[in-house]
Enzyme design. Structure first.
Site, PDB file in Angstrom:
ATOM      1  N   GLY A   1       3.442  -2.179   4.478  1.00 24.59           N
ATOM      2  CA  GLY A   1       4.036  -2.910   3.354  1.00 24.59           C
ATOM      3  C   GLY A   1       4.149  -4.410   3.494  1.00 24.59           C
TER       4      GLY A   1
ATOM      5  CG  ASP B   1       3.191   2.568  -0.534  1.00 24.10           C
ATOM      6  OD1 ASP B   1       4.095   2.032   0.144  1.00 24.10           O
ATOM      7  OD2 ASP B   1       2.904   3.775  -0.439  1.00 24.10           O
TER       8      ASP B   1
ATOM      9  CG  ASP C   1      15.830   2.184   0.510  1.00 24.65           C
ATOM     10  OD1 ASP C   1      17.039   2.192   0.213  1.00 24.65           O
ATOM     11  OD2 ASP C   1      15.022   2.974  -0.006  1.00 24.65           O
TER      12      ASP C   1
ATOM     13  CG  PHE D   1      10.570   3.337  -5.524  1.00 21.64           C
ATOM     14  CD1 PHE D   1      10.996   3.771  -4.278  1.00 21.64           C
ATOM     15  CD2 PHE D   1       9.212   3.103  -5.714  1.00 21.64           C
ATOM     16  CE1 PHE D   1      10.093   3.982  -3.245  1.00 21.64           C
ATOM     17  CE2 PHE D   1       8.297   3.307  -4.683  1.00 21.64           C
ATOM     18  CZ  PHE D   1       8.752   3.748  -3.448  1.00 21.64           C
ATOM     19  CB  VAL D   2      10.408  -2.708  -6.138  1.00 17.39           C
ATOM     20  CG1 VAL D   2      11.599  -2.989  -7.038  1.00 17.39           C
ATOM     21  CG2 VAL D   2      10.811  -2.779  -4.677  1.00 17.39           C
TER      22      VAL D   2
ATOM     23  CG  ASP E   1       7.839  -3.264   3.018  1.00 18.30           C
ATOM     24  OD1 ASP E   1       8.749  -2.977   3.824  1.00 18.30           O
ATOM     25  OD2 ASP E   1       7.093  -2.404   2.517  1.00 18.30           O
TER      26      ASP E   1
ATOM     27  NE  ARG F   1       0.008   0.257   1.000  1.00 18.26           N
ATOM     28  CZ  ARG F   1       1.188   0.573   1.538  1.00 18.26           C
ATOM     29  NH1 ARG F   1       2.170  -0.289   1.533  1.00 18.26           N
ATOM     30  NH2 ARG F   1       1.386   1.755   2.090  1.00 18.26           N
TER      31      ARG F   1
ATOM     32  CE  LYS G   1      14.813  -0.118  -2.810  1.00 18.02           C
ATOM     33  NZ  LYS G   1      14.356   1.279  -2.950  1.00 18.02           N
TER      34      LYS G   1
HETATM   35  P1  IMP Z   1      14.246   2.152   5.200  1.00 20.35           P
HETATM   36  O1  IMP Z   1      13.902   2.695   6.551  1.00 20.35           O
HETATM   37  O2  IMP Z   1      14.865   3.213   4.304  1.00 20.35           O
HETATM   38  O3  IMP Z   1      15.083   0.882   5.226  1.00 20.35           O
HETATM   39  O4  IMP Z   1      12.905   1.820   4.440  1.00 20.35           O
HETATM   40  C1  IMP Z   1      11.997   0.967   4.917  1.00 20.35           C
HETATM   41  C2  IMP Z   1      10.598   1.241   4.399  1.00 20.35           C
HETATM   42  O5  IMP Z   1      10.545   2.164   3.303  1.00 20.35           O
HETATM   43  C3  IMP Z   1      10.019  -0.034   3.856  1.00 20.35           C
HETATM   44  O6  IMP Z   1       9.406  -0.776   4.881  1.00 20.35           O
HETATM   45  C4  IMP Z   1       9.072   0.471   2.793  1.00 20.35           C
HETATM   46  O7  IMP Z   1       7.794   0.737   3.356  1.00 20.35           O
HETATM   47  C5  IMP Z   1       9.671   1.754   2.283  1.00 20.35           C
HETATM   48  N1  IMP Z   1      10.437   1.517   1.034  1.00 20.35           N
HETATM   49  C6  IMP Z   1      11.778   1.520   0.884  1.00 20.35           C
HETATM   50  N2  IMP Z   1      12.132   1.245  -0.385  1.00 20.35           N
HETATM   51  C7  IMP Z   1      10.968   1.063  -1.064  1.00 20.35           C
HETATM   52  C8  IMP Z   1      10.657   0.711  -2.437  1.00 20.35           C
HETATM   53  O8  IMP Z   1      11.514   0.496  -3.311  1.00 20.35           O
HETATM   54  N3  IMP Z   1       9.340   0.599  -2.720  1.00 20.35           N
HETATM   55  C9  IMP Z   1       8.331   0.790  -1.811  1.00 20.35           C
HETATM   56  N4  IMP Z   1       8.578   1.098  -0.523  1.00 20.35           N
HETATM   57  C10 IMP Z   1       9.890   1.241  -0.162  1.00 20.35           C
HETATM   58 MG    MG Z   2       5.794   2.038   2.100  1.00 19.51          MG
END
Ligand code: IMP
Ligand code: MG
Length: 179
Positions: A46, A161, A105, A154-155, A102, A167, A133
């Site tokens: 990402g 992606d 979340d 969700f973006v 990227d 992407r 987020k």
């Molecule tokens: P986390 O581990 O939940 O913080 O998520 C991290 C990874 O999840 C990011 O590096 C993204 O690749 C993916 N991700 C989380 N939220 C989104 C979204 O809204 N759109 C696309 N990818 C996301």
């Molecule tokens: Mg991803």
């Protein structure tokens, strides 16, 4: 992109806003790392577009490497498990490390990265994320540089992606719920 696909996406952050904000972040990093030579570590996939734009605004000497973590698969929420798919090529002991993400979340990915990197005894470790987020992340450490704080949408686009799609879009879009 077909008309049908386009209607599922709502423009969220324009190209201009992204590039202006990246210039601001880069100038903070240039200032904070003056006379140092950080290694930027992009988290694949990402962050690849964000990293490539950010790095071209960096004026100090620097290096680049990549880590690849397990992705969300084709889902919109984390599986709750993070695994390492590709490790670094470089040694990071006593180096200044800047992780480039990227989006943060749930925060699981950055927690995993922090543990992995700290075990290798870098001189310093900071995080930069294009998106953060609000209200979701339950982190016990700071993300040092954040380009945009967003709601729990969700973006996609600009490297991000959904099931490997979108992407290539130049802007960031909210993907509507019917996906
Ligand atoms: P986390 O581990 O939940 O913080 O998520 C991290 C990874 O999840 C990011 O590096 C993204 O690749 C993916 N991700 C989380 N939220 C989104 C979204 O809204 N759109 C696309 N990818 C996301
Ligand atoms: Mg991803």
């Amino acid at each position: 992109m077909s008309g049908k696909e386009k209607s599922e996406l709502k423009l969220y952050i324009s190209q201009d806003k992204i590039s202006n904000r990246i210039k601001e972040l880069a100038s903070e990093i240039n200032r904070d790392y003056k006379d140092r030579k950080p290694i930027f570590i992009g988290i694949l996939n990402g962050s690849f577009i964000f990293l490539s734009d950010l790095i071209r605004e960096i004026k100090i000497d620097c290096e680049i490497d990549f880590l690849k973590l397990s992705s969300y698969g084709d889902e919109k929420i984390t599986s709750g498990e993070v695994t390492l798919l590709k490790d670094l090529n470089c040694k990071i002991e006593n180096e200044d490390i800047i992780i480039v993400e990227d989006i943060v979340d749930s925060g699981l990915s950055v927690k995993f990265i922090k543990n992995l990197i700290e075990e290798r005894k870098p001189a310093s470790l900071k995080f930069v994320s294009l998106l953060f987020k609000n209200g979701i992340s339950n982190l016990d450490f700071e993300i040092d540089y954040i380009a945009f704080r967003i709601e729990n949408d969700f973006v996609v686009g600009y490297g991000l992606d959904f099931a490997q799609k979108y992407r290539n879009l130049k802007e960031i879009y909210v993907l509507s719920n019917n996906n």
